[in-house]
Design a protein around this motif. Structure first.
Motif, PDB file in Angstrom:
ATOM      1  N   GLY A  13       0.553  -1.114  -0.122  1.00 45.92           N
ATOM      2  CA  GLY A  13      -0.371   0.297   0.296  1.00 45.92           C
ATOM      3  C   GLY A  13       0.822   0.574  -0.024  1.00 45.92           C
ATOM      4  N   GLN A  14       0.513   2.209   0.452  1.00 42.44           N
ATOM      5  CA  GLN A  14       1.154   3.968   0.488  1.00 42.44           C
ATOM      6  C   GLN A  14       2.347   3.793   1.295  1.00 42.44           C
ATOM      7  OE1 GLN A  14      -1.877   6.357   1.355  1.00 42.44           O
ATOM      8  NE2 GLN A  14      -0.941   6.965   3.659  1.00 42.44           N
ATOM      9  N   TRP A  15       2.266   2.836   2.364  1.00 42.74           N
ATOM     10  CA  TRP A  15       3.437   2.671   2.882  1.00 42.74           C
ATOM     11  C   TRP A  15       4.336   1.471   3.170  1.00 42.74           C
ATOM     12  CZ3 TRP A  15       3.523   7.477   5.356  1.00 42.74           C
ATOM     13  CH2 TRP A  15       2.045   7.861   5.589  1.00 42.74           C
ATOM     14  N   GLY A  16       3.905   1.065   2.020  1.00 47.44           N
ATOM     15  CA  GLY A  16       4.669   0.600   2.078  1.00 47.44           C
ATOM     16  C   GLY A  16       6.174   0.564   2.566  1.00 47.44           C
ATOM     17  N   SER A  17       6.990   1.253   1.091  1.00 50.47           N
ATOM     18  CA  SER A  17       8.080   1.510   0.710  1.00 50.47           C
ATOM     19  C   SER A  17       9.013   2.416   2.851  1.00 50.47           C
ATOM     20  CB  SER A  17       8.432   2.203  -0.183  1.00 50.47           C
ATOM     21  OG  SER A  17       7.852   3.483   0.366  1.00 50.47           O
ATOM     22  N   ALA A  18       8.085   2.748   3.490  1.00 48.00           N
ATOM     23  CA  ALA A  18       8.736   3.404   4.794  1.00 48.00           C
ATOM     24  C   ALA A  18       8.481   2.734   5.771  1.00 48.00           C
ATOM     25  CB  ALA A  18       7.590   4.596   5.129  1.00 48.00           C
ATOM     26  N   ILE A  19       7.119   1.658   5.440  1.00 44.02           N
ATOM     27  CA  ILE A  19       7.840   0.145   6.931  1.00 44.02           C
ATOM     28  C   ILE A  19       8.463  -0.824   6.039  1.00 44.02           C
ATOM     29  CG2 ILE A  19       6.333  -1.879   7.009  1.00 44.02           C
ATOM     30  CD1 ILE A  19       3.784  -0.734   6.718  1.00 44.02           C
ATOM     31  N   ASP A  20       8.823  -1.176   4.975  1.00 45.39           N
ATOM     32  CA  ASP A  20       9.984  -1.551   4.595  1.00 45.39           C
ATOM     33  C   ASP A  20      11.217  -0.925   5.391  1.00 45.39           C
ATOM     34  OD1 ASP A  20       9.006  -3.680   3.537  1.00 45.39           O
ATOM     35  OD2 ASP A  20       8.962  -3.469   1.493  1.00 45.39           O
ATOM     36  N   ALA A  21      11.263   0.868   5.058  1.00 46.32           N
ATOM     37  CA  ALA A  21      12.621   0.977   5.485  1.00 46.32           C
ATOM     38  C   ALA A  21      13.115   1.040   7.154  1.00 46.32           C
ATOM     39  CB  ALA A  21      12.799   2.542   4.886  1.00 46.32           C
ATOM     40  N   LEU A  22      12.314   1.216   7.675  1.00 50.12           N
ATOM     41  CA  LEU A  22      11.847   1.244   9.205  1.00 50.12           C
ATOM     42  C   LEU A  22      12.157   0.427   9.625  1.00 50.12           C
ATOM     43  CD1 LEU A  22       8.811   4.025   9.165  1.00 50.12           C
ATOM     44  CD2 LEU A  22      11.038   4.637   9.826  1.00 50.12           C
ATOM     45  N   ALA A  23      11.577  -0.738   8.841  1.00 50.81           N
ATOM     46  CA  ALA A  23      11.822  -2.335   9.780  1.00 50.81           C
ATOM     47  C   ALA A  23      13.271  -2.469   9.835  1.00 50.81           C
ATOM     48  CB  ALA A  23      10.644  -2.977   9.083  1.00 50.81           C
ATOM     49  N   ASN A  38       2.553  -8.764   9.629  1.00 51.97           N
ATOM     50  CA  ASN A  38       1.570  -8.069   9.030  1.00 51.97           C
ATOM     51  C   ASN A  38       1.306  -6.177   9.146  1.00 51.97           C
ATOM     52  OD1 ASN A  38      -0.051  -7.608  11.852  1.00 51.97           O
ATOM     53  ND2 ASN A  38      -0.906  -9.578  11.774  1.00 51.97           N
ATOM     54  N   VAL A  39       0.062  -6.411   8.220  1.00 51.88           N
ATOM     55  CA  VAL A  39      -0.116  -4.894   8.022  1.00 51.88           C
ATOM     56  C   VAL A  39      -1.206  -3.931   8.232  1.00 51.88           C
ATOM     57  CG1 VAL A  39       0.882  -2.912   6.661  1.00 51.88           C
ATOM     58  CG2 VAL A  39       2.407  -5.119   7.156  1.00 51.88           C
ATOM     59  N   THR A  40      -1.517  -3.009   8.720  1.00 46.83           N
ATOM     60  CA  THR A  40      -2.560  -2.875   9.046  1.00 46.83           C
ATOM     61  C   THR A  40      -2.282  -1.120   8.700  1.00 46.83           C
ATOM     62  OG1 THR A  40      -3.514  -3.964  10.604  1.00 46.83           O
ATOM     63  CG2 THR A  40      -4.889  -1.575   9.765  1.00 46.83           C
ATOM     64  N   GLU A  41      -2.353  -0.015   7.046  1.00 48.36           N
ATOM     65  CA  GLU A  41      -2.347   0.740   6.641  1.00 48.36           C
ATOM     66  C   GLU A  41      -3.775   1.397   6.992  1.00 48.36           C
ATOM     67  OE1 GLU A  41      -0.017   1.260   3.241  1.00 48.36           O
ATOM     68  OE2 GLU A  41       0.742  -0.334   3.361  1.00 48.36           O
ATOM     69  N   MET A  42      -3.953   2.438   7.439  1.00 50.79           N
ATOM     70  CA  MET A  42      -4.826   4.168   7.008  1.00 50.79           C
ATOM     71  C   MET A  42      -4.583   4.858   5.846  1.00 50.79           C
ATOM     72  SD  MET A  42      -5.351   3.115  11.473  1.00 50.79           S
ATOM     73  CE  MET A  42      -3.481   1.935  10.718  1.00 50.79           C
ATOM     74  N   GLU A  43      -5.134   5.979   6.214  1.00 56.09           N
ATOM     75  CA  GLU A  43      -4.725   7.479   5.716  1.00 56.09           C
ATOM     76  C   GLU A  43      -3.458   7.355   5.799  1.00 56.09           C
ATOM     77  OE1 GLU A  43      -6.622  11.558   3.855  1.00 56.09           O
ATOM     78  OE2 GLU A  43      -8.238   9.349   4.090  1.00 56.09           O
ATOM     79  N   ASP A  44      -3.715   7.918   7.368  1.00 56.25           N
ATOM     80  CA  ASP A  44      -2.286   8.853   7.557  1.00 56.25           C
ATOM     81  C   ASP A  44      -1.659   8.153   8.563  1.00 56.25           C
ATOM     82  OD1 ASP A  44      -4.403   8.866   9.253  1.00 56.25           O
ATOM     83  OD2 ASP A  44      -4.481  11.241   9.561  1.00 56.25           O
ATOM     84  N   ALA A  45      -2.162   6.898   8.530  1.00 55.67           N
ATOM     85  CA  ALA A  45      -1.027   6.113  10.026  1.00 55.67           C
ATOM     86  C   ALA A  45      -1.473   4.389   9.810  1.00 55.67           C
ATOM     87  CB  ALA A  45      -1.867   6.154  11.357  1.00 55.67           C
ATOM     88  N   PHE A  46       0.193   3.885  10.036  1.00 58.31           N
ATOM     89  CA  PHE A  46      -0.176   2.087   9.865  1.00 58.31           C
ATOM     90  C   PHE A  46       0.664   1.758  11.246  1.00 58.31           C
ATOM     91  CE2 PHE A  46       4.292   3.952   9.065  1.00 58.31           C
ATOM     92  CZ  PHE A  46       4.997   2.849   9.776  1.00 58.31           C
TER      93      PHE A  46
END
Length: 137
Positions: A13-23, A38-46
């Motif tokens: 989703g929209q936060w995929g690259s940020a999640i990978d980088a932060l992890a 597992n991942v839960t994404e919201m418009e302005d959060a994950f």
């Protein structure tokens, strides 16, 4: 350190690259490989569950998992990881507390180039992390 996503849990989703980088950044901070479970994404959060290597053949069988999350406060992204430590599948606790966790906060851009800061071990006063009593998931 590397990030390995479970096949059904690859952040897309929209936060995929940020999640990978932060992890990956969290893994470097901890000196451990990190797997996004597992991942839960919201418009302005994950929020996502991440974990370290599976427990080995050691008699202690020590493992950890964490809730990695980002939300906006005052228009600024705030990132933290709430880490739980386990031995033989049971959560380790400070003293006789119901639950204990290590709070780690991140300061910097969402590309993982920032800095992690350990806030120390905290008591789960309100029982909000009781679902993480056993290792797995």
């Amino acid at each position: 350190m590397t990030v390995e996503n479970g096949p059904e849990d690859t952040p897309a989703g929209q936060w995929g690259s940020a999640i990978d980088a932060l992890a990956a950044s969290l893994g470097t901070h901890l000196g451990e490989q990190v797997t996004v479970v597992n991942v839960t994404e919201m418009e302005d959060a994950f929020s996502c569950l991440v974990r370290g290597p599976e427990p080995s053949g050691s008699p202690l069988r020590v493992a950890w998992k964490a809730v990695l999350g980002m939300e906006h406060f005052d228009g600024k992204p705030t990132v933290s990881a709430t880490l739980f430590l386990y031995s033989r599948g049971r959560q380790l606790r400070l003293d006789d507390q119901r639950g204990s966790y290590l709070e780690i906060v991140y300061d910097g851009p969402l590309d993982g180039s920032g800095t992690w800061h350990d806030l120390g071990w905290l008591q789960d006063d309100f029982g909000e992390f009781e679902a993480h009593d056993h290792y797995g998931g």
